[in-house]
Write a protein that holds these residues in place. Structure first.
Motif, short mmCIF file in Angstrom:
data_model
loop_
_atom_site.label_atom_id
_atom_site.label_comp_id
_atom_site.label_asym_id
_atom_site.label_seq_id
_atom_site.Cartn_x
_atom_site.Cartn_y
_atom_site.Cartn_z
N ASN A 94 42.32 46.28 25.05
CA ASN A 94 43.13 47.28 24.86
C ASN A 94 44.58 47.24 25.01
OD1 ASN A 94 41.36 49.54 24.18
ND2 ASN A 94 40.40 49.22 26.26
N PHE A 95 44.81 45.97 25.67
CA PHE A 95 46.09 45.60 26.33
C PHE A 95 46.41 44.00 25.65
CE2 PHE A 95 44.80 48.66 29.44
CZ PHE A 95 46.18 49.55 29.36
N ALA A 96 45.71 43.85 24.49
CA ALA A 96 45.97 42.52 23.96
C ALA A 96 47.53 41.98 23.76
CB ALA A 96 45.18 42.31 22.70
N MET A 97 48.28 43.03 23.44
CA MET A 97 49.61 42.77 22.92
C MET A 97 50.43 42.41 24.47
SD MET A 97 49.60 42.22 20.02
CE MET A 97 51.46 41.99 19.63
N LEU A 98 50.06 43.00 25.61
CA LEU A 98 50.70 43.09 26.76
C LEU A 98 50.33 42.37 27.68
CD1 LEU A 98 51.10 47.12 27.03
CD2 LEU A 98 52.93 45.36 26.01
N THR A 99 49.31 41.31 27.56
CA THR A 99 48.71 40.54 28.74
C THR A 99 48.46 39.12 28.20
OG1 THR A 99 46.39 41.20 27.88
CG2 THR A 99 47.52 42.29 29.80
N GLU A 100 48.49 38.00 28.97
CA GLU A 100 48.35 36.82 28.60
C GLU A 100 46.94 36.46 29.38
OE1 GLU A 100 51.62 34.82 30.61
OE2 GLU A 100 52.41 34.20 28.64
N PHE A 101 46.76 36.51 30.52
CA PHE A 101 45.31 36.19 30.74
C PHE A 101 44.78 37.16 31.87
CE2 PHE A 101 47.90 32.16 30.72
CZ PHE A 101 46.96 31.40 29.92
N VAL A 102 43.46 37.25 31.80
CA VAL A 102 42.98 38.63 32.76
C VAL A 102 41.77 37.63 33.43
CG1 VAL A 102 41.30 40.60 32.80
CG2 VAL A 102 43.19 40.15 31.03
N LYS A 218 29.45 42.56 39.21
CA LYS A 218 30.72 43.04 40.10
C LYS A 218 31.75 42.28 40.24
CE LYS A 218 27.57 46.10 42.66
NZ LYS A 218 27.04 45.89 44.19
N VAL A 219 33.12 42.73 40.13
CA VAL A 219 34.06 41.76 40.25
C VAL A 219 34.90 42.49 41.43
CG1 VAL A 219 36.30 41.31 39.19
CG2 VAL A 219 34.22 41.32 37.61
N ASP A 220 35.63 41.78 42.23
CA ASP A 220 36.18 42.17 43.52
C ASP A 220 37.61 42.68 43.03
OD1 ASP A 220 34.14 41.35 44.97
OD2 ASP A 220 35.23 40.20 46.27
N GLN A 221 38.57 41.68 42.42
CA GLN A 221 39.77 42.14 42.17
C GLN A 221 39.74 41.53 40.57
OE1 GLN A 221 42.51 39.77 44.46
NE2 GLN A 221 41.19 39.95 46.23
N ILE A 222 40.68 42.28 40.01
CA ILE A 222 41.33 41.76 38.79
C ILE A 222 42.67 41.54 38.90
CG2 ILE A 222 41.52 42.49 36.45
CD1 ILE A 222 39.16 44.25 36.71
N ILE A 223 43.07 40.14 38.19
CA ILE A 223 44.32 39.97 38.16
C ILE A 223 44.86 39.63 36.72
CG2 ILE A 223 45.97 38.11 38.73
CD1 ILE A 223 44.05 37.18 40.76
N VAL A 224 45.94 40.30 36.26
CA VAL A 224 46.38 40.47 34.79
C VAL A 224 47.69 39.84 34.84
CG1 VAL A 224 46.98 41.84 32.85
CG2 VAL A 224 45.01 42.49 34.36
N THR A 225 47.93 38.88 34.19
CA THR A 225 49.16 38.21 33.66
C THR A 225 49.98 38.60 32.33
OG1 THR A 225 48.74 36.24 32.66
CG2 THR A 225 48.54 36.11 35.24
#
Lengths: 409, 233
Positions: A94-102, A218-225
């Motif tokens: 959904n945020f392909a254009m706005l994000t580099e790495f997830v 399950k995932v603890d945290q998500i980091i989006v660059t």
């Protein structure tokens, strides 16, 4: 300009007036020298600052799950929110254009063993993109890659200090360490500018961690660059739309301040950048001040030099020197002296800066440097102003009637 | 060689103006040796400065070697000075960091004569004034008379039409003065036109003609029997 005879005349004049030549040259060399040292030290201060505050990527948003504090859509308050693998995928799509790495980050602490050495380290289960978030620098081997994620391999990338603790001088690549009760193969060693703590982490594929924990997702945290071009405003907008998206997806009241927490590093970045700008301003101010002092110095010397030579210039004019040739002679001499001594000051400044560089780290000055462009510009500015400073009195001297210049005192 | 008609010059001194030259008329033929005499304030130095294009006249006509000298800008004046005139000053005005040879070759430098040729010529003129052996010496290593001889060599080096000497013996004792005048007479004998400004009667009588100035006008202009300086040396 390229008249050989005129140059010879200038060299003779300079050679026979050594003190005068030396004094004007010394002023310029000293000016440039001090400029380079101060500017370099200022840059060193900036380096230290950047190392302290700008270690991690600044273009990242951290998402932490929490507990809701408001009832919503039939759910009670105080409900625990969890991230799952599909959330990662949803962001990517959904945020392909706005994000580099997830990348997810699942942190666990475990006793880690190699042969007879053991210690407790934090393992971080991550995706390959995490390397960008932490600005992890690989010293040996490789980082976690997509194949590790897909095949849930038991590969680990360990910090420099983990190697120091467990392996001593042994080469850790290809060796197996026990993390808790599971054996991992070391595929890479990293270092990190963030300090000792950061170099005691162990990175493993997040899918492997999930497999070890009863195959959950399950995932603890998500980091989006996000791309740096987004800027501060773009980053805030991205954070807002991520917030809206997840509150909707996880059925959290839009007004609920809890449920999911967001940490946007761009805020830190903005503050740090403002501080860096202030530092830069101070450095530039000091540099400019030095340069102005140098310009005033060379101007004074030029006024003095022309004054001292008034009689000589009068004689030259009586013998047939045109006003133009008088100005040209003075200018050429002053530019030559400032250019040579400017270069000497430049060279000495850079050499000294290089040599004191390592001794000043305890004074918060790291790798003092000056880029050659700035140094050359400063030198050129000084030469230019030396020429202007010489031109004004030279012009005046050239228009004095020889009779006035020759008048007996 | 020199024609001057109705030359006027005044200096502004604050609100009042000082009329220094009040209509000077005189001619100088080629090969003459003229003394311009007068007490201080008579206008003799002003006249010489105008002749030397170091200063400009307010009114009147000045023709030098058939070239009218008027409305000169600095560049043109510099070129004419270099081409037509050689200067000898009371205080020598040698450049103190240049050797005798370099001082003599300086006007040739401004004539754009190549270095080798320049030095050759300069050496010839130094020889002419008897200072060939002193070529590499700085002015500070020379006596007053020697300095003036270097200055004369420098004035001659550019091969000027006219030699202008402003109190050439003013800073010298009488014995040295006569030596310098002897040199000037010899140069004159070779055909050079020379104007000497002086207030010393004996020096003036070593010239062939005396022009007496008083309060900005010529009061006397007469040919004299030249006293040979060599008789006094």
């Amino acid at each position: 300009m390229f008249n050989r005879d005129r140059w010879r005349e200038i060299f003779e004049t300079m050679g026979k007036n050594k003190l005068r030549t030396f004094l004007s040259g010394f002023t310029v060399a000293l000016g440039i020298f001090i400029f380079i040292i101060l500017f370099g030290l200022g840059n060193g201060l900036k380096n230290t600052f950047q190392e302290f505050f700008l270690d991690d990527a600044s273009n990242a948003i951290f998402l932490y799950p929490g507990r809701t504090s408001m009832p919503y859509k039939g759910f009670k308050a105080n409900r625990r929110i969890e991230f799952k693998n599909e959330d990662l995928e949803d962001i990517r799509q959904n945020f392909a254009m706005l994000t580099e790495f997830v990348t997810p980050r699942i942190s666990r602490s475990a006793l880690t063993r190699y042969k007879n050495e053991s210690n407790t380290y934090t393992t971080r289960a991550v995706a390959p993109g995490h390397q960008m978030v932490e600005k992890t620098i690989l010293m040996k081997g490789r980082y976690i890659n997509e194949r590790d994620i897909k095949e849930k391999t038991k590969n680990a990338v360990i910090g420099r200090l983990v190697v120091k603790d467990l392996f001593k001088t042994e080469d850790p690549l290809g060796k197996y360490i026990n993390v808790g009760s599971t054996a991992f193969k070391v595929v890479g060693v990293f270092q990190d500018d963030g300090g000792d703590r950061e170099e005691r982490y162990i990175y493993i594929p997040f899918t492997t961690r999930q497999l070890l924990e009863k195959s959950n997702d399950k995932v603890d945290q998500i980091i989006v660059t996000f791309p740096k071009e987004l800027g501060h405003t773009g980053a805030i907008a991205l954070e807002t739309s991520l917030k809206k998206y997840f509150k909707d997806k996880k059925s959290i009241d839009p007004r609920d301040p809890n449920g999911i927490y967001f940490q946007n590093l761009t805020d830190d970045l903005k503050q740090s950048q403002q501080f860096a700008v202030v530092l830069q301003l101070i450095v530039s101010f000091v540099g400019l001040g030095t340069l102005i002092a140098g310009i005033i110095g060379i101007s004074n010397i030029m006024v003095f030099v022309v004054k001292e030579r008034t009689k000589e210039l009068g004689i030259r004019k009586a013998l047939g020197a045109t006003p133009k040739s008088v100005i040209q002679m003075i200018l050429q001499e002053s530019v030559l002296i400032t250019a040579i001594s400017g270069y000497v000051g430049l060279f000495l400044g850079i050499v000294v800066l290089k040599n004191i560089g390592l001794k000043l780290e305890e004074y918060f000055i790291k790798d003092p440097y000056i880029d050659l462009g700035t140094a050359l510009t400063a030198t050129l500015v000084l030469i230019l102003f030396g020429a202007i400073a010489g031109y004004i009195p030279a012009k005046r001297a050239s228009s004095i009637k020889p009779i006035v210049a020759l008048r007996d005192e | 060689m020199i024609q001057i008609k109705n030359l006027h010059k005044s200096y502004k001194m604050g609100s009042s103006s000082l009329h220094v030259l009040k209509g000077i008329n005189f001619n100088v033929e080629e090969g003459e040796l003229v003394a311009i005499m007068g007490s201080s304030g008579s206008g003799k130095s002003t006249l010489l400065n105008i002749l030397g294009m170091l200063d400009s006249a307010d009114d009147g006509e000045y023709i030098l070697d058939q070239v009218p000298i008027k409305d000169l800008n600095e560049t043109k004046a510099a070129k004419y000075r270099n081409k037509f005139l050689g200067f000898v000053f009371q205080s020598f005005n040698l450049i103190n960091y240049k050797s005798a040879l370099e001082n003599v070759s300086l006007p040739l430098y401004y004539q754009r004569i190549p270095r080798k040729e320049r030095q050759q010529l300069a050496l010839e003129y130094l020889e002419k004034v008897g200072l060939k052996d002193w070529a590499t010496h700085l002015p500070s290593e020379l006596s007053g008379g020697q300095k003036q001889r270097v200055a004369i060599a420098r004035a001659l080096a550019s091969r000027p039409k006219v030699l202008l000497a402003d109190e050439p013996t003013g800073a010298l004792d009488s014995k040295t003065s006569y030596e310098v005048m002897d040199l000037i007479q010899k140069i004159n004998e070779e055909g050079k036109t020379i104007l000497v400004v002086t207030h010393e009667r004996d020096i003036a009588h070593m010239c062939k003609r005396i022009v007496q100035l008083k309060d900005g006008v010529i009061i006397e202009d007469k040919k004299v029997d030249q006293v040979l300086a060599s008789a006094h040396v």
